[in-house]
Write a protein that holds these residues in place. Structure first.
Motif, PDB file in Angstrom:
ATOM      1  N   ASP A  76       0.803  -1.218   0.000  1.00  0.00           N
ATOM      2  CA  ASP A  76       0.000   0.000   0.000  1.00  0.00           C
ATOM      3  C   ASP A  76       0.837   1.269   0.000  1.00  0.00           C
ATOM      4  OD1 ASP A  76      -0.873  -0.506   3.538  1.00  0.00           O
ATOM      5  OD2 ASP A  76       1.020  -0.020   2.547  1.00  0.00           O
TER       6      ASP A  76
ATOM      7  N   GLU B 154      -1.395   4.402   1.709  1.00  0.00           N
ATOM      8  CA  GLU B 154      -2.850   4.287   1.765  1.00  0.00           C
ATOM      9  C   GLU B 154      -3.547   5.432   1.019  1.00  0.00           C
ATOM     10  OE1 GLU B 154      -5.150   2.260   2.527  1.00  0.00           O
ATOM     11  OE2 GLU B 154      -3.982   0.639   3.410  1.00  0.00           O
ATOM     12  N   LYS B 155      -3.051   5.698  -0.164  1.00  0.00           N
ATOM     13  CA  LYS B 155      -3.648   6.657  -1.100  1.00  0.00           C
ATOM     14  C   LYS B 155      -3.509   8.110  -0.678  1.00  0.00           C
ATOM     15  CE  LYS B 155      -6.800   3.682  -0.631  1.00  0.00           C
ATOM     16  NZ  LYS B 155      -8.097   2.995  -0.462  1.00  0.00           N
TER      17      LYS B 155
ATOM     18  N   TYR C 292      -4.453   1.343  -5.668  1.00  0.00           N
ATOM     19  CA  TYR C 292      -3.074   1.530  -5.199  1.00  0.00           C
ATOM     20  C   TYR C 292      -2.061   1.804  -6.309  1.00  0.00           C
ATOM     21  CZ  TYR C 292      -4.800   0.094  -0.671  1.00  0.00           C
ATOM     22  OH  TYR C 292      -5.516   0.028   0.492  1.00  0.00           O
TER      23      TYR C 292
END
Lengths: 115, 112
Positions: B30, B51-52, B72
């Motif tokens: 991630d 996580e973006k 992702y």
């Protein structure tokens, strides 16, 4: 002065020799240490990953970390012509108690192992 | 084992054009990092996502932007390209911000 200093070489050794590659660093916040191998025009390939002082062995490779001296080494035993590449040390620091994960690299050492 | 995928592998652009580089991390990783490597240089950190969300920013010009999507994968957008932007651009992925970083094969960008 760079945060991570690495002997640029080039280093030329005969096949079967023991190779020693070294990096020193100035930032005490560096906590994780890596060695990468990079062939020409390719992506760096992770060889070793350590986070504590001492030695870590994986096959013909041994990574050594001495945090008190801010010094890390990579030893290659029984070197082969296929080991000819650029070797990069890399480190991750903690900043303000938070790990951001970005790698800071040494300049790379060019190694040639001749038959 | 699955590795990091980058596309395109080679890209040739004219000055002042725009380029988009894509990175597909290893499954279940991630965290994504972008690095720029000039000829004979070590890779320099540009930007990272966890996580973006953008987690850190390095020496990335204002002309560059990046994001990480819901699946992702990440894209690096480069506008108003300059000759000095010619370099290898690597994406790396990690299972977490403190974990090992695995690099993709890189995108070679040439700006004419």
């Amino acid at each position: 002065q760079k945060e991570v200093e690495q002997d640029p070489g080039p280093l030329s050794v005969p096949e079967g020799a023991i190779v020693s590659l070294n990096c020193t660093y100035s930032n005490s916040a560096f906590q994780y240490f890596m060695w990468y191998r990079q062939y020409s025009r390719k992506g760096p390939e992770l060889l070793m990953y350590t986070y504590s002082s001492g030695n870590k062995e994986d096959g013909r490779f041994t990574a050594q970390v001495d945090k008190s001296s801010k010094y890390i080494s990579l030893f290659i035993r029984d070197s082969q012509p296929s080991d000819s590449a650029t070797y990069l040390c890399a480190m991750i620091s903690f900043a303000g108690g938070t790990s951001y994960g970005k790698l800071t690299f040494g300049q790379g050492t060019i190694l040639t192992v001749h038959p | 084992a699955a590795g990091v995928i980058q596309s395109p592998r080679h890209l040739i652009k004219e000055k002042r054009e725009t380029a988009t580089l894509k990175c597909y991390p290893i499954p279940r990783h991630d965290t994504v990092y972008w690095y720029q490597q000039g000829p004979g240089q070590d890779p320099q950190f540009l930007i990272s996502f966890y996580e973006k969300m953008q987690s850190d920013k390095g020496s990335i010009p204002d002309r560059f932007s990046a994001q990480q999507f819901s699946d992702y994968h990440s894209e690096l957008n480069m506008s108003s390209l300059e000759l000095g932007d010619s370099a290898l651009y690597f994406c790396a992925s990690s299972p977490d911000p403190e974990g090992e970083q695995f690099f993709g094969p890189g995108t070679r960008l040439t700006v004419l």
